[in-house]
Design an enzyme around this catalytic site. Structure first.
Site, PDB file in Angstrom:
ATOM      1  N   HIS A   1      -3.029   6.530   4.344  1.00  0.00           N
ATOM      2  CA  HIS A   1      -1.592   6.598   4.584  1.00  0.00           C
ATOM      3  C   HIS A   1      -1.056   7.935   4.088  1.00  0.00           C
ATOM      4  CE1 HIS A   1      -1.728   2.539   5.791  1.00  0.00           C
ATOM      5  NE2 HIS A   1      -1.025   1.953   4.842  1.00  0.00           N
TER       6      HIS A   1
ATOM      7  N   CYS B   1       0.814  -1.218   0.000  1.00  0.00           N
ATOM      8  CA  CYS B   1       0.000   0.000   0.000  1.00  0.00           C
ATOM      9  C   CYS B   1       0.847   1.267   0.000  1.00  0.00           C
ATOM     10  CB  CYS B   1      -0.955  -0.003   1.187  1.00  0.00           C
ATOM     11  SG  CYS B   1      -0.172  -0.422   2.766  1.00  0.00           S
TER      12      CYS B   1
END
Length: 341
Positions: free
Chosen positions: A244, A132
């Site tokens: 994130h 990710c």
């Protein structure tokens, strides 16, 4: 005529998001199967915000023969068992785990970055989805690399607890509540308290002192983007549920001004530039949750190197970092190879 698509690990965070995105992007499927372990067999799961619900089927007993694409979000353990079976049955596997990413005969794909690499999928009938944190970073780096050739990247990540699955999200919620009501705080998924704290440790430690998460960012960036780019990473877990963030320092071979970088990033696929030098003129994880784009802010010159820029990069890790990228790979596969729809 559409595709027959299976989602493996459909009851987890990423699996559910895959179903959401397949529906949102109107992926051309004729049939879709939600697969999970025997614990979830028979449960009903929503197909995005449509009126349809899918009955969860047992992965152990599923026959992939005649199915076109399998999106795997089940972790390395089940993937090691069932992905080769699906591939051998003629179903193309798009895997979200780390199991196949560094296999030389398995393409590791971010469609905005290295779409041509997907042509190698026929060697194993398997395509890997990157980590990710890597996925959003290479989307940001690619257009800048094309313009001025990146020599070195220094990245610090601020990774949400959803990257650790439902257990991570539950732990942040439970610890936060426990602090407010003065109950004991338990750390089960993380090595230290995550509520009101940050933890500079994601995945296992390696011999050189880096963590496996940091190693992934290095080797995956080299495989996806350019093996000559030097990358060093520090990966940190923060008390954010979804999204994130990354602080990225980039050194180039050739000069690239902030204004040129802005112009390039505005036109780059998958990127949304939000960079106003004023209070709130940047994107945070709260704003990026549920969005498809990788958001770039805080682009500025690094005066400590000859040709350097700093930037802030934010993305929904369950989407671009996992489920969205997998569905985009499936779309790319359909356009270039399967061509059923």
């Amino acid at each position: 005529m559409g595709y027959r698509v299976a989602v493996v690990g459909a009851t987890g965070n990423v699996g559910r998001e895959m179903l959401n995105i397949l529906a949102e992007r109107k992926f051309p499927f004729d049939e879709i199967a939600a697969l999970a372990s025997s614990r979830s067999t028979g449960d009903m799961i929503a197909l995005g915000d449509t009126d349809r619900e899918l009955k969860v089927r047992n992965l152990e007993h599923f026959d992939f023969t005649g199915w076109d694409i399998a999106l795997f979000a089940a972790g390395s353990g089940p993937t090691k068992i069932y992905a080769p079976k699906a591939a051998a049955a003629g179903c193309v596997v798009i895997d979200n785990s780390s199991l196949y990413r560094m296999e030389p005969d398995v393409p590791l794909i971010v469609p905005e970055v290295n779409p041509d690499a997907i042509d190698g999928y026929t060697k194993r009938n398997i395509i890997a989805n990157p980590n990710c944190s890597t996925a959003q970073m290479v989307v940001a780096l690619k257009p800048l690399h094309d313009a001025a050739t990146i020599k070195r990247v220094v990245v610090s990540t601020y990774q949400s607890v959803s990257g650790a699955g439902k257990e991570g999200m539950d732990e942040l919620f439970e610890q936060t509540r426990a602090i407010f009501v003065n109950d004991p705080k338990e750390s089960r998924r993380f090595t230290k308290q995550i509520a009101f704290n940050v933890i500079p440790h994601i995945d296992a430690f390696m011999e050189d002192g880096s963590t496996k998460e940091e190693w992934k960012m290095v080797v995956e960036t080299n495989k996806i983007l350019d093996p000559d780019i030097r990358v060093t990473a520090t990966c940190v877990r923060v008390p954010v549920f979804v999204g994130h963030s990354e602080s990225i320092n980039i050194e180039f071979e050739r000069p690239l001004s902030v204004e040129q970088a802005h112009e390039i990033l505005r036109e780059a696929p998958g990127i949304m530039l939000v960079d106003k030098r004023e209070d709130g003129g940047y994107v945070t994880p709260v704003e990026c949750a549920g969005e498809f784009a990788t958001f770039i802010s805080r682009v500025r010159k690094d005066p400590t190197v000859k040709h350097g820029l700093n930037l802030w990069c934010v993305s929904d890790n369950l989407r671009k970092g996992a489920a969205l990228n997998a569905v985009q790979i499936a779309e790319l596969l359909g356009r270039r190879h399967l061509r059923k729809a």
